[in-house]
Design a protein around this motif. Sequence first.
Motif, PDB file in Angstrom:
ATOM      1  N   LEU A   1      -8.261  75.021 -14.290  1.00  0.00           N
ATOM      2  CA  LEU A   1      -9.198  73.894 -13.931  1.00  0.00           C
ATOM      3  C   LEU A   1      -8.703  72.483 -14.749  1.00  0.00           C
ATOM      4  O   LEU A   1      -9.030  71.273 -14.329  1.00  0.00           O
TER       5      LEU A   1
ATOM      6  N   MET B   1      -5.882  71.125 -14.182  1.00  0.00           N
ATOM      7  CA  MET B   1      -6.035  69.438 -12.450  1.00  0.00           C
ATOM      8  C   MET B   1      -6.677  68.558 -13.018  1.00  0.00           C
ATOM      9  O   MET B   1      -6.728  67.576 -12.189  1.00  0.00           O
ATOM     10  N   GLY B   2      -7.703  68.483 -14.116  1.00  0.00           N
ATOM     11  CA  GLY B   2      -8.419  67.271 -14.607  1.00  0.00           C
ATOM     12  C   GLY B   2      -7.084  66.025 -14.575  1.00  0.00           C
ATOM     13  O   GLY B   2      -7.966  64.797 -15.016  1.00  0.00           O
TER      14      GLY B   2
ATOM     15  N   HIS C   1      -4.201  65.485 -13.233  1.00  0.00           N
ATOM     16  CA  HIS C   1      -4.660  64.913 -12.259  1.00  0.00           C
ATOM     17  C   HIS C   1      -5.785  63.961 -11.457  1.00  0.00           C
ATOM     18  O   HIS C   1      -5.679  63.893  -9.885  1.00  0.00           O
TER      19      HIS C   1
ATOM     20  N   LEU D   1      -8.359  64.795 -10.718  1.00  0.00           N
ATOM     21  CA  LEU D   1      -9.133  65.585  -9.290  1.00  0.00           C
ATOM     22  C   LEU D   1     -10.433  66.208  -9.930  1.00  0.00           C
ATOM     23  O   LEU D   1     -10.726  66.786 -11.187  1.00  0.00           O
TER      24      LEU D   1
ATOM     25  N   GLU E   1     -14.326  68.438  -9.883  1.00  0.00           N
ATOM     26  CA  GLU E   1     -14.338  70.279  -9.810  1.00  0.00           C
ATOM     27  C   GLU E   1     -14.151  70.612  -8.628  1.00  0.00           C
ATOM     28  O   GLU E   1     -13.225  71.767  -8.400  1.00  0.00           O
TER      29      GLU E   1
ATOM     30  N   ALA F   1     -10.856  70.102  -7.583  1.00  0.00           N
ATOM     31  CA  ALA F   1      -9.478  71.012  -7.710  1.00  0.00           C
ATOM     32  C   ALA F   1      -9.386  71.963  -7.161  1.00  0.00           C
ATOM     33  O   ALA F   1      -8.372  73.089  -7.296  1.00  0.00           O
TER      34      ALA F   1
ATOM     35  N   ALA G   1      -9.284  80.227 -11.679  1.00  0.00           N
ATOM     36  CA  ALA G   1      -9.419  78.601 -12.150  1.00  0.00           C
ATOM     37  C   ALA G   1     -10.127  78.214 -13.791  1.00  0.00           C
ATOM     38  O   ALA G   1      -9.782  76.996 -14.245  1.00  0.00           O
TER      39      ALA G   1
ATOM     40  N   HIS H   1       1.549  72.422  -9.348  1.00  0.00           N
ATOM     41  CA  HIS H   1       1.470  71.009 -10.474  1.00  0.00           C
ATOM     42  C   HIS H   1       2.404  70.346 -10.542  1.00  0.00           C
ATOM     43  O   HIS H   1       2.360  68.816 -10.393  1.00  0.00           O
TER      44      HIS H   1
ATOM     45  N   LEU I   1       1.400  68.171  -7.020  1.00  0.00           N
ATOM     46  CA  LEU I   1       0.193  66.744  -7.898  1.00  0.00           C
ATOM     47  C   LEU I   1       1.069  65.936  -8.512  1.00  0.00           C
ATOM     48  O   LEU I   1       0.219  64.597  -8.216  1.00  0.00           O
TER      49      LEU I   1
END
Length: 551
Positions: free
Chosen positions: A412, A415-416, A418, A420, A422, A425, A438, A457, A460
């Motif tokens: 998780l 993903m931040g 990129h 995104l 929550e 993500a 996650a 990854h 994205l």
Amino acid sequence: MAVINVSGAAYAHPGGSILFEDVTFRVRSGQHAALVGANGVGKSTLLRCIGGEYPLLAGSINADAVTALMPQSIGTGTDADTTVRELLVRFAPTQVRDAGQALAATEAANTTVASDETGMALASAVIAWSEVGGYDQESRWDACCQRVLHKPLAEVADRPVSRLSGGERKRLVLESLLASDAEILLLDEPDNFLDIPGKRWLERRLAQTTKTILLVSHDRELLAAAASPVITIEGTGAWTHPGSWATYDTARTARNDALGDAVDRWKDEERRLFRYYKLLKQRASVNDGNAAKANAAESRWERFVAIGPPPPPPKARNVRMKLDGADSGKIALRCEGLELAGLTDPFDLEVHLGDRVAILGPNGTGKSHLLRLLGGDDRVEHEGSFRLGARVRAGLFHQTDDVPLFAGRTPLAIMGDHDLAEQPALAALGRYGLADCARREVETMSGGQRARLQVLHLELSGVNLLLLDEPTDNLDLASAEALEAALDDFVGTVLAVTHDRWFLRGFDRFVILDADCSVAEALDREAALHVITNDPAYAFSPAKLVPLGAG
């Protein structure tokens, strides 16, 4: 008779949820069966249950012959200090193993504190070692070491196995087990760390042995060539396809469609019986003469519902990878006189937008070094030059899962990076089957989960030059197929190091870094595999190999 019978088997980790249940299958004497299923469904655990290492929660297992288990990891962790001789003894025939371990213990005791007592014990152990054929076994081990390590046993016996490559460790253990008195072999990822010649060797050795074998593998070429039947663990239950992997997909689709049709037919029949008894009840309310028929119809419906529907098709774990990529200049990569220090001769290479280039060759020839260099790792020693084309953005998939950006973080959090939030993500992670982990640190995830996270990854990041170092090594079969489908739709260029011959079917160029430092390009997959393995089963002519030497 070396038969494996598994009936209603269930297992749960201590204090944890059920891993699998109601697993039933049979492997006949002399069969070479494959055990497949999604990452985390319990394939390795089931092998250990069959081998007697783990107790079942329910059900039974009967393996009615001497059984030997080869674990997935060999010579790692607490076993890293094991010597070559100790490793060979561990997987030797039962009597030889016991006598060899006793001999090693008495030798150590006599060396530590020599006495008449330890001397007598050592003499007895030497006699016992001779009586069980230990010296004959050492001759076989010597031949094995010559084949695998190219040195006699006397030179390598005390070498820690941690100093051997993963493929060398696997070959040593496989040679030992195939020559042992075990009639049933349980092999967990026996092809891991083997290069393509090693995989071909394994296929031939499996074809030659009459032992009963149950193996776990993600190598579809190996499964197609060396395993039949194919047993699928589905969490709840198991399904056995009597053929090989070559016909597995077609058979599984037909089976799942049939299960879905059976459930639909049951639902239709249940509704028909329900409506019929309700109709008779309405008539009985008007005319008592219909009461008996109405009660009988109601009883029939109740019996039908009590029996229940047939099993539904197993839930598919849909991994949906989406690699969009982007357009770039016509020439994506140009290497001019590029030489990897101590690994390759200087070579020239031009890669165009849309090419799918496989980088092949024996272990230790610089394949991973090349990808790291192209990915921007300036620690790779080299001469000559390379240039990425206009608007080319490269992204590297790491074979070892050692991604510095991921260390100590959760998916998780990654993903931040990129941008995104929550919920988006979690949706992205869900497409890759990663929603459940996650919030776990990457280090606690399985190899397959970490591999899927790397691909997400890259997705994205918007790269259009994919540098993939053994991307299918830790992926289960469904995830490997999802990656292949994503690469089919990828707008961009792919360079991949791989020992996965099935995965190679999606490539159109084959660059070979050979042990003599030469670099060449094979014009098709068959020619490339012939050059790597020297196997006449693969079609080849000299015209299909083009040197790439600089100049």
